[in-house]
Motif scaffolding. Sequence first.
Motif, PDB file in Angstrom:
ATOM      1  N   MET A 182       0.843  -1.181   0.000  1.00  0.00           N
ATOM      2  CA  MET A 182       0.000   0.000   0.000  1.00  0.00           C
ATOM      3  C   MET A 182       0.886   1.242   0.000  1.00  0.00           C
ATOM      4  N   PRO A 183       0.665   2.128  -0.939  1.00  0.00           N
ATOM      5  CA  PRO A 183       1.513   3.328  -1.009  1.00  0.00           C
ATOM      6  C   PRO A 183       1.270   4.283   0.159  1.00  0.00           C
ATOM      7  N   THR A 184       2.318   4.989   0.532  1.00  0.00           N
ATOM      8  CA  THR A 184       2.207   6.015   1.562  1.00  0.00           C
ATOM      9  C   THR A 184       1.665   7.299   0.962  1.00  0.00           C
ATOM     10  N   ILE A 185       2.129   7.611  -0.248  1.00  0.00           N
ATOM     11  CA  ILE A 185       1.710   8.831  -0.942  1.00  0.00           C
ATOM     12  C   ILE A 185       0.734   8.453  -2.050  1.00  0.00           C
ATOM     13  N   THR A 186      -0.416   9.089  -2.052  1.00  0.00           N
ATOM     14  CA  THR A 186      -1.432   8.809  -3.068  1.00  0.00           C
ATOM     15  C   THR A 186      -1.824  10.103  -3.779  1.00  0.00           C
ATOM     16  N   SER A 187      -2.561   9.947  -4.837  1.00  0.00           N
ATOM     17  CA  SER A 187      -3.037  11.126  -5.559  1.00  0.00           C
ATOM     18  C   SER A 187      -3.967  11.964  -4.675  1.00  0.00           C
ATOM     19  N   GLU A 188      -4.648  11.320  -3.726  1.00  0.00           N
ATOM     20  CA  GLU A 188      -5.521  12.071  -2.817  1.00  0.00           C
ATOM     21  C   GLU A 188      -4.717  13.068  -1.986  1.00  0.00           C
ATOM     22  N   HIS A 189      -3.509  12.688  -1.596  1.00  0.00           N
ATOM     23  CA  HIS A 189      -2.645  13.614  -0.859  1.00  0.00           C
ATOM     24  C   HIS A 189      -2.323  14.845  -1.719  1.00  0.00           C
ATOM     25  N   LEU A 190      -2.019  14.597  -2.977  1.00  0.00           N
ATOM     26  CA  LEU A 190      -1.682  15.719  -3.863  1.00  0.00           C
ATOM     27  C   LEU A 190      -2.907  16.578  -4.150  1.00  0.00           C
ATOM     28  N   HIS A 191      -4.062  15.955  -4.291  1.00  0.00           N
ATOM     29  CA  HIS A 191      -5.290  16.733  -4.486  1.00  0.00           C
ATOM     30  C   HIS A 191      -5.545  17.620  -3.267  1.00  0.00           C
ATOM     31  N   ALA A 192      -5.344  17.068  -2.076  1.00  0.00           N
ATOM     32  CA  ALA A 192      -5.539  17.849  -0.850  1.00  0.00           C
ATOM     33  C   ALA A 192      -4.535  18.994  -0.776  1.00  0.00           C
ATOM     34  N   LEU A 193      -3.306  18.727  -1.175  1.00  0.00           N
ATOM     35  CA  LEU A 193      -2.279  19.765  -1.174  1.00  0.00           C
ATOM     36  C   LEU A 193      -2.637  20.877  -2.149  1.00  0.00           C
ATOM     37  N   VAL A 201       7.859   6.387  -4.435  1.00  0.00           N
ATOM     38  CA  VAL A 201       9.103   5.651  -4.694  1.00  0.00           C
ATOM     39  C   VAL A 201      10.276   6.367  -4.042  1.00  0.00           C
ATOM     40  N   ALA A 202      10.319   7.691  -4.139  1.00  0.00           N
ATOM     41  CA  ALA A 202      11.388   8.457  -3.510  1.00  0.00           C
ATOM     42  C   ALA A 202      11.365   8.270  -1.990  1.00  0.00           C
ATOM     43  N   LEU A 203      10.184   8.276  -1.404  1.00  0.00           N
ATOM     44  CA  LEU A 203      10.063   8.059   0.029  1.00  0.00           C
ATOM     45  C   LEU A 203      10.538   6.656   0.398  1.00  0.00           C
ATOM     46  N   ASP A 204      10.138   5.658  -0.368  1.00  0.00           N
ATOM     47  CA  ASP A 204      10.594   4.288  -0.108  1.00  0.00           C
ATOM     48  C   ASP A 204      12.102   4.168  -0.181  1.00  0.00           C
ATOM     49  N   SER A 205      12.720   4.892  -1.104  1.00  0.00           N
ATOM     50  CA  SER A 205      14.179   4.820  -1.241  1.00  0.00           C
ATOM     51  C   SER A 205      14.893   5.442  -0.049  1.00  0.00           C
ATOM     52  N   LEU A 206      14.187   6.299   0.681  1.00  0.00           N
ATOM     53  CA  LEU A 206      14.745   6.898   1.899  1.00  0.00           C
ATOM     54  C   LEU A 206      14.516   6.013   3.120  1.00  0.00           C
ATOM     55  N   GLY A 207      13.737   4.966   2.906  1.00  0.00           N
ATOM     56  CA  GLY A 207      13.425   4.077   4.018  1.00  0.00           C
ATOM     57  C   GLY A 207      12.181   4.478   4.759  1.00  0.00           C
ATOM     58  N   GLY A 208      11.338   5.335   4.141  1.00  0.00           N
ATOM     59  CA  GLY A 208      10.123   5.834   4.778  1.00  0.00           C
ATOM     60  C   GLY A 208       9.014   4.898   4.647  1.00  0.00           C
TER      61      GLY A 208
END
Length: 83
Positions: free
Chosen positions: A1-12, A76-83
């Motif tokens: 399950m992704p941490t960052i979704t399009s819903e987050h960007l829509h809210a932003l 993907v960037a967050l995952d590469s940081l270990g998030g």
Amino acid sequence: MPTITSEHLHALLASTDRDAALVVVGGHARVVPRDPSRGDGPEDALVLTTRDAVIAELDTGANDEQIESLAQRLDVALDSLGG
């Protein structure tokens, strides 16, 4: 399950605060009204992007596909940081 979704960007993007940021705190993404790197907000927040950066990246005519693509890249960037 992704941490960052399009819903987050829509809210932003829907935020009325020009200084809004998408952050991760405790493994959960959320939109905060002010970029914590400017001295406000949760101290342990990892800033992923800001409203202005997303607007610049997507341009004003962004569609859902472009928003979803950006959400996937941020995740993907967050995952590469270990998030």
